[in-house]
Design an enzyme around this catalytic site. Sequence first.
Site, PDB file in Angstrom:
ATOM      1  N   GLU A 165       0.820  -1.210   0.000  1.00 41.85           N
ATOM      2  CA  GLU A 165       0.000   0.000   0.000  1.00 41.85           C
ATOM      3  C   GLU A 165       0.852   1.257   0.000  1.00 41.85           C
ATOM      4  O   GLU A 165       1.943   1.287   0.596  1.00 41.85           O
ATOM      5  CB  GLU A 165      -0.954   0.053   1.209  1.00 41.85           C
ATOM      6  CG  GLU A 165      -2.205  -0.783   1.058  1.00 41.85           C
ATOM      7  CD  GLU A 165      -2.110  -2.118   1.747  1.00 41.85           C
ATOM      8  OE1 GLU A 165      -3.064  -2.909   1.641  1.00 41.85           O
ATOM      9  OE2 GLU A 165      -1.067  -2.385   2.377  1.00 41.85           O
ATOM     10  N   THR A 166       0.320   2.277  -0.648  1.00 43.42           N
ATOM     11  CA  THR A 166       0.859   3.633  -0.649  1.00 43.42           C
ATOM     12  C   THR A 166      -0.291   4.555  -0.260  1.00 43.42           C
ATOM     13  O   THR A 166      -1.405   4.396  -0.759  1.00 43.42           O
ATOM     14  CB  THR A 166       1.395   4.008  -2.042  1.00 43.42           C
ATOM     15  OG1 THR A 166       2.473   3.124  -2.378  1.00 43.42           O
ATOM     16  CG2 THR A 166       1.891   5.444  -2.087  1.00 43.42           C
TER      17      THR A 166
END
Length: 272
Positions: A44-45
Amino acid sequence: MRFSQVDVFSSEPLLGNPVAVVHDADDVTDEQMAAFARWTNLSETTFLLRPTQPGADYRLRIWTPGGELPFAGHPTLGSAHAWLEAGGVPVTDGVVVQECGAGLVRIRRTERLAFAAPPLTRSGPVDEADLARIAAALRIDRADLLDAAWIDNGPGWVGVLLADAAAVLALEPDFAAFGGLDIGVVGEYADGPAAIEVRAFCPGFGMAEDPVTGSLNAGIGQWLAGGRLPTAYVASQGTALGRRGRVHVERVGAEVWVGGDTRSTITGSVDL
């Protein structure tokens, strides 16, 4: 823009699950968010923005290489850590309130950060057709699935219980057979510092296996804490990937809290 990369769910360097955090991202477009998430190639970002709901300290958008999620656990803790480290001051002392696609999520600040598990969007038993699909995807017999439940709080999780932690660690899934399923697998330890071993198989996120997963552990806690498992326990995750994730789960009344250690491993700036 300010940039942080935070390791989540480990007190030891480089053994948790990293999340990339872009600060002050109100002017970043959806296309730029998606492109940067693909480029970081992390599970995830996230992007920190000004809140739009009363009572929220910030708004968070969460992206995988495959698209946006309404909620995810390790990005919630890592992003709260980054926001606080950058000088963020919560409206309510001791509690950070995050606005995201799943609504408002509370994050308490004690020995470690912990979030209150959001309500499940899908729960209950899993039908026999799906159980057969899950067994085929995990390359195990249907009889090896001791229990199962939908524990979806946004990413789509279905949880399954195997005989023990060793059975979880032995899995070699057939990812071509998942057909859109995101499967969380649980097995108990007979003794030791962790109560369970967890693995998160999520090809729908754009990855085969997530190292350490807050949203899945939240769903597992809502399913099993105070019943099959104690009201407070530690979950181990990431062992099969060379990580040493430790997720602290606690049921307090009707609420389940999911916590873990956080530390910044990279800080700097990013130009999108």
